[in-house]
Enzyme design. Structure first.
Site, PDB file in Angstrom:
ATOM      1  N   LYS A  22     116.948  92.137 152.730  1.00 24.92           N
ATOM      2  CA  LYS A  22     117.376  93.464 153.178  1.00 24.92           C
ATOM      3  C   LYS A  22     118.265  94.128 152.145  1.00 24.92           C
ATOM      4  CE  LYS A  22     118.396  91.758 157.250  1.00 24.92           C
ATOM      5  NZ  LYS A  22     119.104  91.581 158.515  1.00 24.92           N
ATOM      6  N   GLU A  82     120.506  90.567 162.041  1.00 24.38           N
ATOM      7  CA  GLU A  82     121.727  91.330 161.822  1.00 24.38           C
ATOM      8  C   GLU A  82     121.301  92.778 161.579  1.00 24.38           C
ATOM      9  OE1 GLU A  82     124.215  90.168 158.502  1.00 24.38           O
ATOM     10  OE2 GLU A  82     125.660  91.737 159.029  1.00 24.38           O
ATOM     11  N   ARG A  84     111.555  79.886 154.631  1.00 21.13           N
ATOM     12  CA  ARG A  84     111.446  81.357 154.596  1.00 21.13           C
ATOM     13  C   ARG A  84     110.085  81.754 154.060  1.00 21.13           C
ATOM     14  NH1 ARG A  84     116.570  83.709 154.821  1.00 21.13           N
ATOM     15  NH2 ARG A  84     116.006  85.784 154.165  1.00 21.13           N
TER      16      ARG A  84
HETATM   17  P1  ATP Z   1     117.755  89.015 154.561  1.00 22.89           P
HETATM   18  O1  ATP Z   1     118.245  88.025 153.557  1.00 22.89           O
HETATM   19  O2  ATP Z   1     116.449  89.613 154.245  1.00 22.89           O
HETATM   20  O3  ATP Z   1     118.783  90.024 154.945  1.00 22.89           O
HETATM   21  P2  ATP Z   1     118.557  87.501 156.765  1.00 22.89           P
HETATM   22  O4  ATP Z   1     118.195  86.098 156.981  1.00 22.89           O
HETATM   23  O5  ATP Z   1     119.926  87.814 156.304  1.00 22.89           O
HETATM   24  O6  ATP Z   1     117.473  88.149 155.843  1.00 22.89           O
HETATM   25  P3  ATP Z   1     118.760  88.219 159.484  1.00 22.89           P
HETATM   26  O7  ATP Z   1     118.811  89.559 160.074  1.00 22.89           O
HETATM   27  O8  ATP Z   1     119.969  87.388 159.533  1.00 22.89           O
HETATM   28  O9  ATP Z   1     118.272  88.399 158.005  1.00 22.89           O
HETATM   29  O10 ATP Z   1     117.508  87.415 160.032  1.00 22.89           O
HETATM   30  C1  ATP Z   1     117.125  87.273 161.371  1.00 22.89           C
HETATM   31  C2  ATP Z   1     116.235  86.070 161.493  1.00 22.89           C
HETATM   32  O11 ATP Z   1     115.104  86.212 160.652  1.00 22.89           O
HETATM   33  C3  ATP Z   1     116.952  84.813 161.032  1.00 22.89           C
HETATM   34  O12 ATP Z   1     116.684  83.785 161.953  1.00 22.89           O
HETATM   35  C4  ATP Z   1     116.361  84.534 159.695  1.00 22.89           C
HETATM   36  O13 ATP Z   1     116.404  83.168 159.415  1.00 22.89           O
HETATM   37  C5  ATP Z   1     114.939  85.076 159.837  1.00 22.89           C
HETATM   38  N1  ATP Z   1     114.394  85.465 158.538  1.00 22.89           N
HETATM   39  C6  ATP Z   1     114.932  86.320 157.648  1.00 22.89           C
HETATM   40  N2  ATP Z   1     114.185  86.396 156.541  1.00 22.89           N
HETATM   41  C7  ATP Z   1     113.132  85.562 156.719  1.00 22.89           C
HETATM   42  C8  ATP Z   1     111.997  85.184 155.930  1.00 22.89           C
HETATM   43  N3  ATP Z   1     111.806  85.688 154.716  1.00 22.89           N
HETATM   44  N4  ATP Z   1     111.130  84.295 156.442  1.00 22.89           N
HETATM   45  C9  ATP Z   1     111.307  83.797 157.662  1.00 22.89           C
HETATM   46  N5  ATP Z   1     112.345  84.098 158.466  1.00 22.89           N
HETATM   47  C10 ATP Z   1     113.258  84.972 158.009  1.00 22.89           C
HETATM   48 MG    MG Z   2     121.731  87.896 156.691  1.00 23.82          MG
END
Ligand code: ATP
Ligand code: MG
Length: 554
Positions: free
Chosen positions: A273, A37, A263
């Site tokens: 983020k 995102e 994760r």
């Molecule tokens: P954050 O909580 O840091 O904003 P998010 O999951 O909301 O992370 P996205 O932009 O939706 O962020 O993530 C894109 C992809 O990266 C998704 O498939 C998510 O599952 C993966 N991802 C995000 N954070 C991690 C992590 N700490 N370890 C492994 N994969 C991750």
């Molecule tokens: Mg997210």
């Protein structure tokens, strides 16, 4: 350094499954996607997701798409879209085809919403957010049907058109799926499909004022793109029944499947983020790419290399549990890479002047020194002169057994790649600090031991006073002084280490470093690995960021 993702098959449960599907013929070609995102910069956790998705596609001859999950325009920005593309490319991955956006499919998604309404499987609900959460129940108590659940198809079609036309205020109503308000899985209790958001979108402008939810969008986007394995993190496991439900109800051509893995978390940092944005917005750090940040752009500016980050990610298990990885493991991989790729150079971070009184005053001797002790990384010219700088810590006023490798009056030291010198005496300023050491050069000791058999015990690095160049060196510590800054009840900002950045202005570096290109890495002998800052470094004013010390001494 070889790219292991392209050659070795990853060894994890998803790879095993894909291998057997390809062998049995139930799968022709694997298609994965990385779906960030654009609401912030990528962090090292994303690097793991990138390496899993791009790595599987590469190993099994498939494709990996880069798709922006841009269904929430309130938090998203073009700046983030651009930064994410740059980070993925910098890591060395190439997405198949054009960059894709969830917003490319808004028309199709809206058609599918109409499809569900027509099938009696979706309705417009006017409950306020508060009421809706009350009606939803909780994990151990079933929810109640919304009073709007049984609206007719015609009424729902009319209402969704009005929602779309902007006739309602934000929050006035939502479109929900009609599934099961008593399901033990909360995600199936009539989840939201569309919300009203009267905000311009970075891709679609003002075309839409209703936006699909993540759940309604994600699986369908995968289906449209022909994604075969939709790999995400564990928190989505409870969403999988909903992911499958939409694909069963809708006339999609492909049926992707969702798989979840743990994760990545790393100690001494935060990995979300939202929290990273807070550090930026509150000016705790200097930006998303501050070298103390666990963002990909921060690690890049710190001097981490794509190879080190990829090797680190490949070393991690793709498991069904969330884990916390020790930061030392990440540090191991950057040292491992730079040890064989970074040329050596000399830089004095705490300068102490040494005057070699038996060396001619205006003589400059150009010494040709290999840039790596074992590998062929070329040579450079290092000027030697009567006045040099050594590190303050390498000199002691008096000899002691504890510091027997140090330089002190009456004792000798080997200047790295140059001569042996012997200290005679020293001078102090009014505050009692040693400011100059007077020394003698021992003749014929370039690369050989002194003829009189009195060998120096230690070796120190040095830089010529007249030929050296003043540089700024930024030394970084950990941003947080606590192993799990965001795990307890306390605000994670309370654990920020206010001294995690130390900028040292009057360092002296050998002249060859002035021509270092931005982002070039070096091992400053006896200090650690340093990178020429991506933005601030220039030949007239060199600026180096410390990547990591030579040894793990934490
Ligand atoms: P954050 O909580 O840091 O904003 P998010 O999951 O909301 O992370 P996205 O932009 O939706 O962020 O993530 C894109 C992809 O990266 C998704 O498939 C998510 O599952 C993966 N991802 C995000 N954070 C991690 C992590 N700490 N370890 C492994 N994969 C991750
Ligand atoms: Mg997210």
């Amino acid at each position: 350094m070889t790219d292991s993702t392209a050659t070795d098959k990853p060894n994890n449960f998803i790879a095993t499954l894909i291998e057997s599907e390809l062998t049995q013929g139930s799968l022709n070609k694997i298609v994965t996607r990385f779906p960030p995102e654009p609401n912030g910069y990528l962090h090292i956790g994303h690097a793991k997701a990138i390496s899993v998705n791009f790595g599987l596609a590469a190993s099994f001859g498939g494709d990996c798409h880069l798709r922006f999950d841009d269904t929430n325009p309130g938090k998203e920005e073009q700046e983030y879209v651009d930064a994410i593309k740059e980070d993925v490319s910098w890591l060395g991955y190439q997405w198949a085809g054009e960059v894709r956006y969830a917003s490319d499919y808004f028309d199709q998604l809206f058609q599918w919403a109409l499809h569900l309404i027509n099938a009696g499987q979706a309705y417009v609900c006017d409950l306020s957010a508060e009421q809706a959460s009350e009606y939803r129940g909780w994990a151990t108590a079933p929810g109640k049907d919304s009073p709007f659940r049984n609206r007719s198809v015609e009424e729902n079609l009319a209402l969704i058109e009005k929602m779309r036309a902007g006739d309602f205020d934000e929050g006035a109503c939502v479109l929900r799926a009609k599934i099961d308000m008593s399901s033990p899985n909360m995600n199936l209790r009539d989840p939201i499909l569309y919300r009203i958001r009267k905000i311009s979108h970075h891709q679609t402008g003002d075309k839409w004022c209703i936006y699909p939810s993540y759940d309604f969008a994600h699986g369908q986007e995968d289906a449209i793109e022909g994604v075969t394995h939709s790999i995400c993190t564990l928190e989505f496991a409870d969403h999988r029944p909903l992911y499958d439900w939409f694909l069963e109800q809708l006339p999609v051509k492909n049926t992707p499947r969702q798989f979840e893995f743990g994760r990545l978390n790393i100690n001494y940092t935060v990995m979300s983020k939202r929290k990273l944005k807070q550090l930026v917005d509150d000016r705790v750090v200097q930006g998303w790419d501050d070298p103390r940040m666990p963002t990909i752009s921060g690690l890049r500016r710190r001097g981490y290399t794509p190879a080190a980050l990829r090797n680190f990610c490949d070393s991690l298990a793709v498991a069904k549990t969330d884990g916390v990885v020790d930061i030392a493991q990440l540090e191991y991989f950057i040292r491992d890479d730079l040890n064989t790729s970074a040329p050596r150079a000399m830089a004095v971070l705490r300068p102490l002047k040494v005057v070699i009184s038996n060396y001619p005053e205006d003589q400059i001797e150009q010494l040709t020194i290999p840039s790596h002790p074992d590998l062929d990384l070329g040579e450079r010219q290092v000027p030697f002169s009567r006045e040099i700088y050594i590190d303050q810590e390498d000199f002691k006023e008096e000899y002691s057994k504890k510091f027997k490798k140090k330089f002190c009056p009456g004792k000798r030291i080997r200047l790295r790649n140059a001569y042996v010198i012997e200290a005679v005496d020293f001078e102090k300023d009014t505050e009692g600090n040693v400011v100059q050491v007077n020394a003698l050069l021992i003749e014929n000791t370039l690369g050989v031991n002194p003829e009189d058999g009195i060998n120096p015990k230690g070796v120190v690095h040095w830089v010529s006073v007249s030929e050296g160049i003043a540089a700024t060196v930024r030394i970084y510590g950990r941003l947080f002084n606590c192993e799990a800054p965001d795990r307890g009840d306390e605000n994670f900002l309370n654990f920020v280490d206010g001294e995690s950045l130390r900028e040292v202005q009057n360092c002296w570096v050998e002249p060859s470093l002035a021509s270092a290109k931005a982002e070039a890495s070096f091992q400053f002998e006896r200090e650690g690995y340093f990178v020429a800052d991506r933005y601030d470094h220039g030949s007239d004013k060199p600026v180096f960021n410390m990547t990591i010390g030579l040894r793990d001494n934490k």
